[in-house]
Design a protein around this motif. Structure first.
Motif, mmCIF file in Angstrom:
data_model
loop_
_atom_site.group_PDB
_atom_site.id
_atom_site.type_symbol
_atom_site.label_atom_id
_atom_site.label_comp_id
_atom_site.label_asym_id
_atom_site.label_seq_id
_atom_site.Cartn_x
_atom_site.Cartn_y
_atom_site.Cartn_z
ATOM 1 N N ALA A 146 -9.812 10.169 -46.414
ATOM 2 C CA ALA A 146 -8.991 9.000 -46.729
ATOM 3 C C ALA A 146 -7.890 8.889 -45.684
ATOM 4 C CB ALA A 146 -8.390 9.108 -48.125
ATOM 5 N N PHE A 147 -7.640 7.677 -45.229
ATOM 6 C CA PHE A 147 -6.769 7.430 -44.086
ATOM 7 C C PHE A 147 -5.493 6.727 -44.558
ATOM 8 C CE2 PHE A 147 -10.990 8.075 -42.672
ATOM 9 C CZ PHE A 147 -10.912 8.623 -41.403
ATOM 10 N N PHE A 148 -4.340 7.303 -44.204
ATOM 11 C CA PHE A 148 -3.042 6.779 -44.631
ATOM 12 C C PHE A 148 -2.113 6.675 -43.435
ATOM 13 C CE2 PHE A 148 -4.809 8.630 -48.438
ATOM 14 C CZ PHE A 148 -4.418 7.770 -49.461
ATOM 15 N N GLY A 149 -1.303 5.615 -43.415
ATOM 16 C CA GLY A 149 -0.331 5.423 -42.351
ATOM 17 C C GLY A 149 0.911 6.256 -42.573
ATOM 18 N N MET A 150 1.460 6.774 -41.484
ATOM 19 C CA MET A 150 2.650 7.620 -41.573
ATOM 20 C C MET A 150 3.944 6.829 -41.732
ATOM 21 S SD MET A 150 2.042 10.812 -41.781
ATOM 22 C CE MET A 150 3.603 11.538 -41.300
ATOM 23 N N LYS A 151 3.860 5.503 -41.799
ATOM 24 C CA LYS A 151 5.086 4.753 -42.083
ATOM 25 C C LYS A 151 5.662 5.202 -43.422
ATOM 26 C CE LYS A 151 5.249 0.373 -43.304
ATOM 27 N NZ LYS A 151 6.146 0.377 -44.510
ATOM 28 N N ASP A 152 4.778 5.445 -44.385
ATOM 29 C CA ASP A 152 5.214 6.021 -45.654
ATOM 30 C C ASP A 152 4.865 7.507 -45.628
ATOM 31 O OD1 ASP A 152 5.930 6.696 -48.208
ATOM 32 O OD2 ASP A 152 5.082 4.901 -49.127
ATOM 33 N N ALA A 153 5.658 8.264 -44.866
ATOM 34 C CA ALA A 153 5.373 9.688 -44.671
ATOM 35 C C ALA A 153 5.497 10.471 -45.969
ATOM 36 C CB ALA A 153 6.319 10.256 -43.614
ATOM 37 N N GLN A 154 6.396 10.041 -46.863
ATOM 38 C CA GLN A 154 6.513 10.744 -48.135
ATOM 39 C C GLN A 154 5.237 10.570 -48.952
ATOM 40 O OE1 GLN A 154 9.677 9.503 -50.794
ATOM 41 N NE2 GLN A 154 9.608 11.456 -51.894
ATOM 42 N N GLN A 155 4.673 9.367 -48.938
ATOM 43 C CA GLN A 155 3.426 9.139 -49.670
ATOM 44 C C GLN A 155 2.321 10.058 -49.156
ATOM 45 O OE1 GLN A 155 1.639 5.178 -51.116
ATOM 46 N NE2 GLN A 155 0.739 5.451 -49.096
ATOM 47 N N VAL A 156 2.254 10.223 -47.835
ATOM 48 C CA VAL A 156 1.242 11.127 -47.263
ATOM 49 C C VAL A 156 1.462 12.547 -47.776
ATOM 50 C CG1 VAL A 156 0.356 12.139 -45.128
ATOM 51 C CG2 VAL A 156 0.902 9.695 -45.211
ATOM 52 N N ALA A 157 2.713 13.011 -47.797
ATOM 53 C CA ALA A 157 3.014 14.358 -48.289
ATOM 54 C C ALA A 157 2.640 14.492 -49.764
ATOM 55 C CB ALA A 157 4.496 14.679 -48.081
ATOM 56 N N VAL A 158 2.934 13.468 -50.548
ATOM 57 C CA VAL A 158 2.630 13.481 -51.986
ATOM 58 C C VAL A 158 1.116 13.548 -52.212
ATOM 59 C CG1 VAL A 158 2.676 12.072 -54.092
ATOM 60 C CG2 VAL A 158 4.754 12.341 -52.716
ATOM 61 N N ILE A 159 0.370 12.734 -51.493
ATOM 62 C CA ILE A 159 -1.082 12.693 -51.692
ATOM 63 C C ILE A 159 -1.732 13.985 -51.203
ATOM 64 C CG2 ILE A 159 -3.208 11.506 -50.991
ATOM 65 C CD1 ILE A 159 -1.459 8.906 -51.072
ATOM 66 N N LYS A 160 -1.233 14.552 -50.104
ATOM 67 C CA LYS A 160 -1.744 15.855 -49.666
ATOM 68 C C LYS A 160 -1.514 16.920 -50.738
ATOM 69 C CE LYS A 160 -1.844 15.787 -44.629
ATOM 70 N NZ LYS A 160 -1.419 16.485 -43.399
ATOM 71 N N GLN A 161 -0.343 16.880 -51.375
ATOM 72 C CA GLN A 161 -0.038 17.834 -52.448
ATOM 73 C C GLN A 161 -0.979 17.632 -53.631
ATOM 74 O OE1 GLN A 161 2.704 20.137 -52.027
ATOM 75 N NE2 GLN A 161 1.447 21.150 -53.591
ATOM 76 N N LEU A 162 -1.206 16.380 -53.994
ATOM 77 C CA LEU A 162 -2.107 16.045 -55.100
ATOM 78 C C LEU A 162 -3.514 16.583 -54.839
ATOM 79 C CD1 LEU A 162 -2.764 14.240 -57.676
ATOM 80 C CD2 LEU A 162 -3.279 12.420 -56.042
ATOM 81 N N VAL A 163 -4.023 16.322 -53.649
ATOM 82 C CA VAL A 163 -5.383 16.731 -53.281
ATOM 83 C C VAL A 163 -5.496 18.255 -53.262
ATOM 84 C CG1 VAL A 163 -6.982 16.797 -51.318
ATOM 85 C CG2 VAL A 163 -6.004 14.623 -52.070
ATOM 86 N N THR A 164 -4.490 18.930 -52.728
ATOM 87 C CA THR A 164 -4.497 20.398 -52.678
ATOM 88 C C THR A 164 -4.454 20.994 -54.076
ATOM 89 O OG1 THR A 164 -3.410 20.405 -50.525
ATOM 90 C CG2 THR A 164 -3.265 22.422 -51.816
ATOM 91 N N ASP A 165 -3.522 20.511 -54.901
ATOM 92 C CA ASP A 165 -3.329 21.089 -56.228
ATOM 93 C C ASP A 165 -4.534 20.874 -57.140
ATOM 94 O OD1 ASP A 165 -0.857 21.967 -55.438
ATOM 95 O OD2 ASP A 165 0.277 20.413 -56.498
ATOM 96 N N LEU A 166 -5.209 19.737 -57.000
ATOM 97 C CA LEU A 166 -6.340 19.422 -57.876
ATOM 98 C C LEU A 166 -7.690 19.709 -57.227
ATOM 99 C CD1 LEU A 166 -5.135 16.124 -59.617
ATOM 100 C CD2 LEU A 166 -4.815 18.501 -60.317
ATOM 101 N N ASN A 167 -7.657 20.378 -56.055
ATOM 102 C CA ASN A 167 -8.901 20.756 -55.370
ATOM 103 C C ASN A 167 -9.843 19.576 -55.176
ATOM 104 O OD1 ASN A 167 -8.298 23.439 -57.358
ATOM 105 N ND2 ASN A 167 -8.572 23.826 -55.170
ATOM 106 N N MET A 168 -9.270 18.434 -54.808
ATOM 107 C CA MET A 168 -10.095 17.261 -54.540
ATOM 108 C C MET A 168 -10.785 17.430 -53.182
ATOM 109 S SD MET A 168 -7.652 14.100 -55.695
ATOM 110 C CE MET A 168 -7.084 13.885 -57.378
ATOM 111 N N PRO A 169 -12.087 17.178 -53.106
ATOM 112 C CA PRO A 169 -12.811 17.369 -51.844
ATOM 113 C C PRO A 169 -12.646 16.183 -50.893
ATOM 114 C CG PRO A 169 -14.334 16.675 -53.534
ATOM 115 C CD PRO A 169 -12.992 16.785 -54.206
ATOM 116 N N VAL A 170 -11.385 15.867 -50.587
ATOM 117 C CA VAL A 170 -11.064 14.723 -49.731
ATOM 118 C C VAL A 170 -10.142 15.190 -48.609
ATOM 119 C CG1 VAL A 170 -10.148 12.373 -49.622
ATOM 120 C CG2 VAL A 170 -11.121 13.220 -51.770
ATOM 121 N N GLU A 171 -10.508 14.899 -47.384
ATOM 122 C CA GLU A 171 -9.630 15.169 -46.242
ATOM 123 C C GLU A 171 -8.645 14.014 -46.100
ATOM 124 O OE1 GLU A 171 -9.789 15.444 -41.350
ATOM 125 O OE2 GLU A 171 -11.638 15.153 -42.487
#
Length: 289
Positions: A146-171
Motif C-alpha cells: 500500500a502506497f502513502f504520501g509522506m505529506k501526512d508523515a504521522q499517518q504513515v507512522a500510524v499505519i506502519k504501527q497498525l500493520v506491525t501490531d496486527l501482523n497484516m501481510p501488507v508492505e
C-alpha cells in the motif's frame, strides 16, 4: 480500468486475480478523492512495483471531527477517474458511505504512542477513524503493498504501527511529498485557498527548507525549542497564518527530543490555517545512519 462500488464485487475481483495467478502482486493506493499529481505519483509507484494497481476513493466520515469539512470536502469523481486511468490504474473501488458503514461500527481501533501528538492532538478521534477505514480497506483489497504520501508523515507512522501490531501481510511504501512549482505541498484542500492565502501559505515550505539547511549545516546540534521559536517567528510574519502546531520530534516514533542530534531521524512538522483552510507540511531529516 474498471470501477467497482460494492465490497463483494471488489472481493470477487481480488479472489479471481489470485486464483488465476497466485504470485500476483497487488498494489493499493487509498485516497479520499479529488486527486492531484501527488496521488498520481503514488499510482505510478504502484504501477512500477506491482502487477495490478487498485485505487480507492472514499471520503471517510469517521476521520472528520464535528467542526471539520466533511460535507464541503471537494469531490469530482469524473476528474478522479480520468487521472486514475492516465496513471495506469486497473481497478477503482469507490463505495458509498452506506456500503462501507451499513450500521454504526461497534469496533474501535485505538493506536497509541504515535497518535497523541501533531494532528492527533488537535484532531481528537481522527486516527481512530483512519485505523478503522484502513483496516477495512486492507481486508477488502488484501494488497501486497500500500502506497502513502509522506505529506501526512504521522499517518504513515500510524499505519506502519497498525500493520506491525496486527501482523497484516501488507508492505507500507512511503512516497515523497509532491509539490507545486512554487513549493506548496499538493493537497486536495489547496482548492479552498484564496489567492492571498495561497501566496502566504508558501511560508511553510520556505521555512522548512531553510530549517533543513540550518540543521544539516549544524550537524543536528541545535536545541529544538530554539528552532521551533525561529519557525514560529517566520510563520507569524504572515498576517493570515493561524498556527495549529509546530513540532520537532524523533521519527517515526514521534517522541520528543531536546536537541535534534538526539535522534537518528527527526521530523519538523507544521499545521497552519490560512483562512478556513488547514494545511500540513513537514520535512524529515536523517541525522544518523
Amino acid at each position: 480500468m474498471e470501477l467497482i462500488r460494492q465490497i463483494q464485487d471488489m472481493r470477487n475481483v481480488i479472489s479471481n486475480l489470485r486464483a488465476d495467478k497466485p504470485s500476483i502482486r497487488i498494489g493499493f493506493v487509498p485516497t479520499m478523492g479529488f486527486l492531484h499529481q501527488g496521488h498520481a505519483s503514488l499510482l505510478q509507484a504502484a504501477r512500477q512495483q506491482c502487477d495490478i494497481v487498485v485505487l480507492s476513493i472514499f471520503v471517510n466520515p469517521l476521520q472528520f471531527g464535528p467542526n471539520e469539512d466533511f460535507e464541503r470536502y471537494p469531490r469530482d469523481e469524473a476528474r478522479d477517474l480520468a487521472l486514475a486511468e492516465a496513471a495506469g490504474t486497473d481497478f477503482v473501488f469507490s463505495p458509498s458511505t452506506a456500503e462501507m458503514y451499513p450500521r454504526p461500527s461497534k469496533t474501535k481501533i485505538l493506536i497509541s504512542g504515535v497518535t497523541e501528538q501533531l494532528c492527533g492532538a488537535s484532531r481528537p478521534g481522527h486516527f481512530d477513524g483512519v485505523g478503522i477505514v484502513v483496516t477495512k480497506l486492507f481486508q477488502i483489497i488484501q494488497p501486497n503493498a500500500a502506497f502513502f504520501g509522506m505529506k501526512d508523515a504521522q499517518q504513515v507512522a500510524v499505519i506502519k504501527q497498525l500493520v506491525t501490531d496486527l501482523n497484516m501481510p501488507v508492505e507500507i511504501v512511503p512516497c515523497a511529498i509532491i509539490r507545486e512549482q512554487d513549493g506548496l505541498a499538493m493537497s486536495s484542500r489547496n482548492v479552498y485557498l484564496q489567492s492571498e492565502e495561497r501566496e502566504q501559505a508558501l511560508v511553510l515550505s520556505r521555512t522548512l527548507k531553510q530549517m533543513e539547511r540550518q540543521t544539516i549545516e549544524a550537524g543536528g546540534d541545535l536545541p529544538t525549542a530554539e528552532l521551533k521559536q525561529a519557525i514560529r517567528k517566520q510563520i507569524e510574519e504572515m498576517p493570515l497564518a493561524d498556527i495549529d502546531y509546530i513540532e520537532i520530534l524523533a521519527y517515526p516514533d514521534l517522541e520528543p527530543i531536546e536537541r535534534l542530534k538526539d535522534a537518528k531521524q527527526v521530523i519538523i512538522a507544521l499545521a497552519v490555517r490560512f483562512g478556513k483552510t488547514r494545511l500540513i507540511d513537514n520535512v524529515i531529516i536523517q541525522l544518523q545512519e
